[in-house]
Design a protein around this motif. Structure first.
Motif, mmCIF file in Angstrom:
data_model
loop_
_atom_site.group_PDB
_atom_site.id
_atom_site.type_symbol
_atom_site.label_atom_id
_atom_site.label_comp_id
_atom_site.label_asym_id
_atom_site.label_seq_id
_atom_site.Cartn_x
_atom_site.Cartn_y
_atom_site.Cartn_z
ATOM 1 N N GLY A 10 0.831 -1.196 0.000
ATOM 2 C CA GLY A 10 0.000 0.000 0.000
ATOM 3 C C GLY A 10 0.857 1.234 0.000
ATOM 4 N N LEU A 11 0.206 2.359 -0.225
ATOM 5 C CA LEU A 11 0.914 3.637 -0.304
ATOM 6 C C LEU A 11 1.515 4.012 1.044
ATOM 7 C CD1 LEU A 11 1.625 6.140 -2.008
ATOM 8 C CD2 LEU A 11 -0.554 7.135 -1.257
ATOM 9 N N VAL A 12 2.799 4.357 1.022
ATOM 10 C CA VAL A 12 3.530 4.730 2.231
ATOM 11 C C VAL A 12 4.343 5.986 1.944
ATOM 12 C CG1 VAL A 12 5.124 3.952 4.015
ATOM 13 C CG2 VAL A 12 3.744 2.287 2.796
ATOM 14 N N GLN A 13 4.492 6.824 2.943
ATOM 15 C CA GLN A 13 5.347 8.008 2.795
ATOM 16 C C GLN A 13 6.809 7.625 3.019
ATOM 17 O OE1 GLN A 13 3.880 11.120 5.407
ATOM 18 N NE2 GLN A 13 2.959 12.146 3.644
ATOM 19 N N ALA A 14 7.678 8.332 2.355
ATOM 20 C CA ALA A 14 9.110 8.111 2.561
ATOM 21 C C ALA A 14 9.443 8.282 4.043
ATOM 22 C CB ALA A 14 9.912 9.085 1.710
ATOM 23 N N GLY A 15 10.282 7.386 4.525
ATOM 24 C CA GLY A 15 10.640 7.397 5.932
ATOM 25 C C GLY A 15 9.801 6.483 6.787
ATOM 26 N N GLY A 16 8.691 6.020 6.234
ATOM 27 C CA GLY A 16 7.796 5.140 6.974
ATOM 28 C C GLY A 16 8.241 3.691 6.943
ATOM 29 N N SER A 17 7.411 2.853 7.537
ATOM 30 C CA SER A 17 7.711 1.421 7.634
ATOM 31 C C SER A 17 6.520 0.600 7.156
ATOM 32 C CB SER A 17 8.036 1.039 9.082
ATOM 33 O OG SER A 17 9.168 1.721 9.557
ATOM 34 N N LEU A 80 8.449 -9.678 5.475
ATOM 35 C CA LEU A 80 9.495 -8.741 5.085
ATOM 36 C C LEU A 80 9.160 -7.409 5.727
ATOM 37 C CD1 LEU A 80 12.078 -8.372 3.356
ATOM 38 C CD2 LEU A 80 10.595 -7.350 1.617
ATOM 39 N N GLN A 81 9.967 -7.036 6.717
ATOM 40 C CA GLN A 81 9.791 -5.738 7.355
ATOM 41 C C GLN A 81 10.685 -4.729 6.668
ATOM 42 O OE1 GLN A 81 10.296 -5.667 11.622
ATOM 43 N NE2 GLN A 81 10.171 -3.443 11.725
ATOM 44 N N ILE A 82 10.098 -3.603 6.298
ATOM 45 C CA ILE A 82 10.841 -2.578 5.572
ATOM 46 C C ILE A 82 10.795 -1.296 6.384
ATOM 47 C CG2 ILE A 82 11.121 -1.378 3.396
ATOM 48 C CD1 ILE A 82 9.319 -3.487 2.101
ATOM 49 N N ASN A 83 11.947 -0.780 6.730
ATOM 50 C CA ASN A 83 12.041 0.466 7.497
ATOM 51 C C ASN A 83 12.669 1.561 6.650
ATOM 52 O OD1 ASN A 83 11.047 -0.762 9.898
ATOM 53 N ND2 ASN A 83 13.079 -1.590 10.314
ATOM 54 N N ARG A 84 12.425 2.801 7.069
ATOM 55 C CA ARG A 84 13.014 3.977 6.408
ATOM 56 C C ARG A 84 12.823 3.881 4.890
ATOM 57 N NH1 ARG A 84 16.851 2.095 9.693
ATOM 58 N NH2 ARG A 84 18.412 1.811 8.069
ATOM 59 N N LEU A 85 11.571 3.716 4.505
ATOM 60 C CA LEU A 85 11.258 3.558 3.086
ATOM 61 C C LEU A 85 11.704 4.762 2.281
ATOM 62 C CD1 LEU A 85 7.890 1.810 3.553
ATOM 63 C CD2 LEU A 85 9.522 1.096 1.800
ATOM 64 N N LYS A 86 12.155 4.492 1.056
ATOM 65 C CA LYS A 86 12.598 5.520 0.130
ATOM 66 C C LYS A 86 11.747 5.446 -1.133
ATOM 67 C CE LYS A 86 17.383 4.682 1.562
ATOM 68 N NZ LYS A 86 18.742 4.318 1.089
ATOM 69 N N PRO A 87 11.631 6.539 -1.866
ATOM 70 C CA PRO A 87 10.906 6.463 -3.151
ATOM 71 C C PRO A 87 11.481 5.388 -4.074
ATOM 72 C CG PRO A 87 11.182 8.736 -2.506
ATOM 73 C CD PRO A 87 11.969 7.919 -1.512
ATOM 74 N N GLY A 88 12.765 5.134 -3.972
ATOM 75 C CA GLY A 88 13.399 4.101 -4.785
ATOM 76 C C GLY A 88 12.983 2.685 -4.408
ATOM 77 N N ASP A 89 12.275 2.531 -3.301
ATOM 78 C CA ASP A 89 11.757 1.209 -2.918
ATOM 79 C C ASP A 89 10.427 0.906 -3.600
ATOM 80 O OD1 ASP A 89 12.874 1.861 0.442
ATOM 81 O OD2 ASP A 89 13.875 0.636 -1.092
ATOM 82 N N THR A 90 9.881 1.900 -4.322
ATOM 83 C CA THR A 90 8.624 1.686 -5.018
ATOM 84 C C THR A 90 8.738 0.529 -5.992
ATOM 85 O OG1 THR A 90 7.910 3.988 -4.828
ATOM 86 C CG2 THR A 90 6.998 2.710 -6.661
#
Length: 120
Positions: A10-17, A80-90
């Motif tokens: 789902g949609l997440v803001q950069a920096g989120g988890s 899969l836990q993803i922290n500190r999301l970046k736009p490049g993780d899209t």
């Protein structure tokens, strides 16, 4: 019959988890290795992380320190836990199961994927 179903995208803001879940059936009674891949728009599918049935984990260098793969054998699922999301993780994130007989790879199965758009 082997089934893999991803969820949690789902949609997440950069920096989120975010935590993605791959629910499986027909996998955990065999020797197996599980993996998460991702495919960004216009790019090839790439390996993100793997975990075998002894719990040994490996990560692509681009995600090490931010991504954590784990497995719950009782629930027959892989997270899969993803922290500190970046736009490049899209990307669309896919779960893959490799089934083994002894040391011999017998077959591979893929889930349908879950989308993770990251806004800047």
């Amino acid at each position: 019959q082997v089934q893999l179903v991803e969820s949690g995208g789902g949609l997440v803001q950069a920096g989120g988890s975010l935590t993605l879940t791959c629910a499986t059936s027909g996998v955990f009674q065999y020797g197996n290795a599980m993996a998460w891949y991702r495919q960004a728009p216009g790019k090839s599918r790439e390996l993100v992380a793997t975990i075998n049935n002894r719990g040994v984990k490996k990560y692509d260098s681009s995600v090490k320190g931010r991504f954590t793969i784990s497995r719950d054998n009782a629930k027959e699922s892989v997270l899969l836990q993803i922290n500190r999301l970046k736009p490049g993780d899209t990307a669309v994130y896919y779960c893959k199961a490799e089934l083994f007989s002894g040391l011999n790879l017998q077959c591979e199965h893929w889930g349908q994927g879950t989308q993770v758009p990251v806004s800047s």
